[in-house]
Design an enzyme around this catalytic site. Sequence first.
Site, mmCIF file in Angstrom:
data_model
loop_
_atom_site.group_PDB
_atom_site.id
_atom_site.type_symbol
_atom_site.label_atom_id
_atom_site.label_comp_id
_atom_site.label_asym_id
_atom_site.label_seq_id
_atom_site.Cartn_x
_atom_site.Cartn_y
_atom_site.Cartn_z
ATOM 1 N N GLU A 1 5.999 2.243 -1.111
ATOM 2 C CA GLU A 1 5.484 0.914 -1.426
ATOM 3 C C GLU A 1 4.115 1.054 -2.087
ATOM 4 O O GLU A 1 3.264 1.770 -1.599
ATOM 5 C CB GLU A 1 5.354 0.120 -0.115
ATOM 6 C CG GLU A 1 4.979 -1.310 -0.294
ATOM 7 C CD GLU A 1 5.851 -1.991 -1.330
ATOM 8 O OE1 GLU A 1 7.055 -2.126 -1.091
ATOM 9 O OE2 GLU A 1 5.327 -2.374 -2.397
ATOM 10 N N LYS B 1 3.564 9.005 -3.934
ATOM 11 C CA LYS B 1 2.841 7.993 -3.170
ATOM 12 C C LYS B 1 1.491 8.533 -2.708
ATOM 13 O O LYS B 1 0.441 7.886 -2.859
ATOM 14 C CB LYS B 1 3.685 7.555 -1.964
ATOM 15 C CG LYS B 1 2.969 6.683 -0.954
ATOM 16 C CD LYS B 1 2.667 5.294 -1.482
ATOM 17 C CE LYS B 1 1.704 4.564 -0.597
ATOM 18 N NZ LYS B 1 2.182 3.382 0.032
ATOM 19 N N CYS C 1 -4.270 3.072 4.259
ATOM 20 C CA CYS C 1 -3.603 4.097 3.451
ATOM 21 C C CYS C 1 -4.496 5.204 2.898
ATOM 22 O O CYS C 1 -4.148 6.375 3.011
ATOM 23 C CB CYS C 1 -2.864 3.436 2.292
ATOM 24 S SG CYS C 1 -1.365 2.620 2.859
#
Length: 462
Positions: A160, A219, A275
């Site tokens: 994501e 990612k 993150c």
Amino acid sequence: MPIKSICCLGAGYVGGPTMAMIAAKCPEIQVTVADMNEKRIAAWNSDTLPVYEPGLDAVVASAIGRNLHFTTDIRGSIAAADLIFVSVGTPTKAYGIGAGRAADLRYIESAARLIAEVSEGNKIIVEKSTIPVKTATAIKSILAANSPNGATFQVLSNPEFLAEGTAVEDMENPDRILIGGEPTPEGNAAVEALASVYAKWIPRERILTTNLWSSELSKLVANAFLAQRISSINSISALCEATGADVDEVARAIGMDSRIGSKFLKASVGFGGSCFQKDILNLVYLCDSFNLPHVAEYWRQVVHLNDWQKSRFVEKMVRTLYNTVNGKRIGILGFAFKKDTNDTRESAAIQICRDLLSERAHLAIYDPRVSAATIHQDLLSAGVSEELITTNVEICADPYTAVTGAHALATLTEWDEFRTLDLPRIYDLMLKPAFVFDGRAVLPLDSLKAHGFDAFVIGKGV
Ligand code: UDX
Ligand code: UDX
């Protein structure tokens, strides 16, 4: 075969909004978000969603009860789904091997074991959580070894890229969707099945397909590059302060070079969020594991610089306030890790408040979206004692209360409303000299000075 039923394990900041968007865009697909946290599920089913995101209420409202469901029945949801997103937490390990760097994969593993146990037929398992490269192998072997009902699985990676605060916009119109799968006929079919879901609203040319490892690694690398830009500009902010240059002017000047680009060059008290730090530490751990210490060290510096930026901000405050903040009231404006979210994970404000409290400052904290309970819990988790919080922390309902009688104010989140604060009123409410420490460069330095403040704005020469 087209996907008819999707389930997502984990109703957090990623799982909840992402599934709401898929349900809104694909009315023919049943989407169920399952989470073991009953309170969180109840909140998703109420008028006050657990996640604050501009525009999210409308997306959820458009599909809930129709084809979007939030439940604690994890087993039932898995059993009913053709495709299962795994979006449970992957925090940095706090114990044992790799502590402080590696990702803690216990929730991923228990999700895989549960999926294996309750599944029948063919299912597609999609890694949505950020995970170290090669986690898909682990998931695959757990699935294969634990399926009493002879189910078969394809494992995909579909990281994501949405950013909090702009999640709805980012999902509506993403730069790209990345899907990694195995280069086998079954793998390709699974990739195509997921791609067809996104293709309902995203142009095909923006849906990239790669092998599993490239997708997993991309990612981590995307977040590492983004965070690196912030640490780069933050390193320059210190130089600007020393030389009289203005970091916003420098950022504009370099950002107009199309090879550099203008985004993610805003100096700040330091990046936060669930993150960046976690993913870089993860990358560092990965490099160390593959015996690449130089690469590990290179990326580790991005986190070191970020930590330094936070501590130098506190040092600047203490030094300026005549080397003592003991007993002084300091108004803290903003606690979330960025604007337009109620999320505080890894927020720079936590470390800054903790360090000011260890100097025995009195903090009067205002944030438009973060609850008093969250602030309390974050400070406790950061090691501040309950007693110190009780005596030295006040949570305020508006910025003007926070600065009343204060020696200083500090802006730690770039909420838009701080840009239009009534500066003369604030000046009147504060003790003199009235010190401002703007850690987000949201306040206009010239007008601060014109209104009599003693102002420090991050990255602006004084
Ligand atoms: C998640 C992952 O943490 C992160 O690695 C990835 O980058 C994005 O997706 P987020 O949605 O922000 O991030 O996490 P969080 O808000 O903590 O939500 C995870 C949810 O999973 C929680 O609601 C938790 O209750 C739930 N969960 C966790 C389960 O339902 N089962 C578990 O076994 C573990
Ligand atoms: C990030 C990535 O952007 C997203 O693609 C990924 O899926 C998850 O991690 P997020 O952490 O939600 O998203 O927010 P982001 O906008 O990237 O901001 C992260 C932190 O960097 C915030 O604390 C923000 O204030 C800070 N930041 C961002 C800066 O200090 N300067 C900038 O120029 C940009």
